[in-house]
Design an enzyme around this catalytic site. Sequence first.
Site, short mmCIF file in Angstrom:
data_model
loop_
_atom_site.label_atom_id
_atom_site.label_comp_id
_atom_site.label_asym_id
_atom_site.label_seq_id
_atom_site.Cartn_x
_atom_site.Cartn_y
_atom_site.Cartn_z
N LYS A 91 7.37 -27.96 29.93
CA LYS A 91 7.25 -26.44 29.91
C LYS A 91 7.64 -25.93 28.80
CE LYS A 91 9.38 -26.81 34.69
NZ LYS A 91 8.95 -28.08 34.93
N ASP A 125 3.08 -27.10 32.36
CA ASP A 125 3.70 -26.85 33.66
C ASP A 125 3.44 -25.08 33.28
OD1 ASP A 125 4.27 -29.41 34.62
OD2 ASP A 125 6.29 -29.13 34.30
N MET A 126 3.40 -24.60 34.73
CA MET A 126 3.32 -23.02 34.65
C MET A 126 4.51 -22.59 35.35
SD MET A 126 1.81 -20.23 33.59
CE MET A 126 0.14 -20.54 33.39
N ARG A 176 -4.22 -28.15 36.83
CA ARG A 176 -3.74 -28.62 38.23
C ARG A 176 -3.33 -27.05 38.89
NH1 ARG A 176 2.27 -29.46 36.72
NH2 ARG A 176 1.72 -31.70 36.33
N GLY A 180 2.92 -22.91 43.70
CA GLY A 180 3.75 -22.00 42.76
C GLY A 180 5.18 -21.75 43.69
N HIS A 219 1.60 -31.28 48.85
CA HIS A 219 1.95 -32.18 49.91
C HIS A 219 1.42 -31.68 51.23
CE1 HIS A 219 4.86 -31.95 46.81
NE2 HIS A 219 4.61 -33.26 46.51
N ARG A 281 13.64 -28.01 44.26
CA ARG A 281 13.11 -28.82 45.33
C ARG A 281 13.88 -28.87 46.60
NH1 ARG A 281 9.98 -29.08 41.46
NH2 ARG A 281 9.15 -27.81 43.21
P1 FDA Z 1 4.68 -26.88 51.17
O1 FDA Z 1 5.79 -26.33 50.52
O2 FDA Z 1 3.93 -25.96 52.17
O3 FDA Z 1 5.04 -28.36 51.73
C1 FDA Z 1 4.16 -29.14 52.30
C2 FDA Z 1 5.11 -30.43 53.15
O4 FDA Z 1 5.23 -30.95 52.01
C3 FDA Z 1 6.13 -29.62 53.67
O5 FDA Z 1 5.93 -29.13 55.04
C4 FDA Z 1 7.25 -31.07 53.61
O6 FDA Z 1 6.89 -31.99 54.77
C5 FDA Z 1 6.92 -31.38 52.25
N1 FDA Z 1 7.78 -31.14 51.21
C6 FDA Z 1 7.38 -29.93 50.20
N2 FDA Z 1 8.48 -29.90 49.49
C7 FDA Z 1 9.30 -30.90 49.71
C8 FDA Z 1 10.56 -31.24 49.23
N3 FDA Z 1 11.19 -30.75 48.12
N4 FDA Z 1 11.36 -32.22 49.96
C9 FDA Z 1 10.78 -32.75 51.27
N5 FDA Z 1 9.76 -32.36 51.73
C10 FDA Z 1 8.73 -31.49 50.93
N6 FDA Z 1 4.93 -25.15 40.67
C11 FDA Z 1 5.04 -24.39 39.67
O7 FDA Z 1 5.33 -23.22 39.86
N7 FDA Z 1 4.62 -24.75 38.45
C12 FDA Z 1 4.25 -25.85 38.40
O8 FDA Z 1 3.70 -26.38 37.09
C13 FDA Z 1 4.32 -26.83 39.14
N8 FDA Z 1 4.04 -28.30 39.08
C14 FDA Z 1 3.82 -29.02 40.12
C15 FDA Z 1 3.37 -30.52 39.89
C16 FDA Z 1 3.14 -31.18 41.09
C17 FDA Z 1 2.80 -32.63 40.82
C18 FDA Z 1 3.40 -30.87 42.27
C19 FDA Z 1 3.08 -31.62 43.59
C20 FDA Z 1 4.06 -29.58 42.53
C21 FDA Z 1 4.09 -28.71 41.50
N9 FDA Z 1 4.66 -27.32 41.61
C22 FDA Z 1 4.55 -26.57 40.53
C23 FDA Z 1 5.35 -27.02 42.83
C24 FDA Z 1 4.34 -26.39 43.81
O9 FDA Z 1 4.32 -25.09 43.24
C25 FDA Z 1 5.35 -26.22 45.17
O10 FDA Z 1 6.34 -25.44 45.03
C26 FDA Z 1 5.45 -27.61 45.80
O11 FDA Z 1 4.52 -28.57 45.64
C27 FDA Z 1 5.55 -27.38 47.47
O12 FDA Z 1 4.52 -26.96 47.89
P2 FDA Z 1 3.35 -27.71 48.61
O13 FDA Z 1 1.90 -27.49 48.15
O14 FDA Z 1 3.51 -29.30 48.61
O15 FDA Z 1 3.32 -27.17 50.22
#
Ligand code: FDA
Length: 302
Positions: A91, A125-126, A176, A180, A219, A281
């Site tokens: 970051k 990271d953003m 990536r 967000g 996810h 998280r």
């Molecule tokens: P969504 O939030 O809809 O989640 C889909 C499903 O995943 C949920 O229904 C649940 O089943 C499961 N899930 C998600 N989060 C969970 C948790 N904490 N505990 C348990 N289950 C969970 N953001 C950002 O602003 N800047 C960045 O640099 C990054 N970098 C980054 C790297 C990587 C590898 C990932 C996977 C994510 C990020 N993020 C991020 C975070 C991202 O913006 C986002 O907040 C999370 O990935 C959750 O969003 P999903 O796309 O998973 O969808």
Amino acid sequence: MGLLDRAIVRALPAVPRPVVRRLSERYIAGPTLGDACRVVARLNEGGKAATIDVLGEEITNLEEATALLEEYESVFDAIDSERLDSNVSVKLTGLGLKLDRDACRDNLATLVRWAADERNFVRIDMEDSSTTSDTLAVYRELREQGLDNVGIVLQAYMRRTLDDISALADLRPNVRVCKGIYVEPPDVAYQGGEAVRFNFLEAVTALLDAGSYVAVATHDEWVIKEALELAEERGLGVDRYEFQMLLGVREDLGDELVREGHRLRIYVPYGRQWYEYSLRRLQENPKIAGYIALDTVKRVVP
Ligand code: FDA
């Protein structure tokens, strides 16, 4: 998310730190680099690559930025000596973005050169929208210095993301894409889940069509399925994209992607400054109410 979960998410900052720590253990490798290495080795055995993140985004002076930079040097040493399949994520606020932008750029350039010496890669990271323009500008400056082993993150909830993709096209960036996570106002970021999903796929489409390597970080099963279709329609090999997930989230889904032959990289944070990352998280865990209830029962009934 249900009403109770939403209420708990709002109240999380009031939850005592020891409880937050216990609840968020699954999301963090541990306090030390040794903990991160053990987790990465286990992931590698399961066919998953990693990206190691040293926690530490809230710094107040440039000495702390230097300390973080030095910790990353140890990370590269460990990746090399333990032959781990991992790159790093960083970051820019941790490297001093909000204190001295030029110093931050120089810190990042040092990190990216160390990575190049090890044939490794740095992902920036953003963070929240107050940092987006500076982060992208610093990235461009590094690329213009000839440093190519560095990539960025674009957030699908940001209204500006498609414009950013066009503006960066000349660099053919390694990106990536994620939804967000920071709380942003409606004029800056889409607020609805569907709008974010739509923009996510628009961003992936634009990047793939521009020849970028794309890391699909989510996810969300629907987004993953649609992204796979976009890659298939274009006949892209698995060397043109990867999936990324967070440590402790939807391991089952990750295993499935690996079984199907896709590249998967897990984000592995470690360090003593675990609090801010843990809160983010927990706030997006859809079952947070049940989680807290279970923890409470466990404490009352040993
Ligand atoms: P969504 O939030 O809809 O989640 C889909 C499903 O995943 C949920 O229904 C649940 O089943 C499961 N899930 C998600 N989060 C969970 C948790 N904490 N505990 C348990 N289950 C969970 N953001 C950002 O602003 N800047 C960045 O640099 C990054 N970098 C980054 C790297 C990587 C590898 C990932 C996977 C994510 C990020 N993020 C991020 C975070 C991202 O913006 C986002 O907040 C999370 O990935 C959750 O969003 P999903 O796309 O998973 O969808």
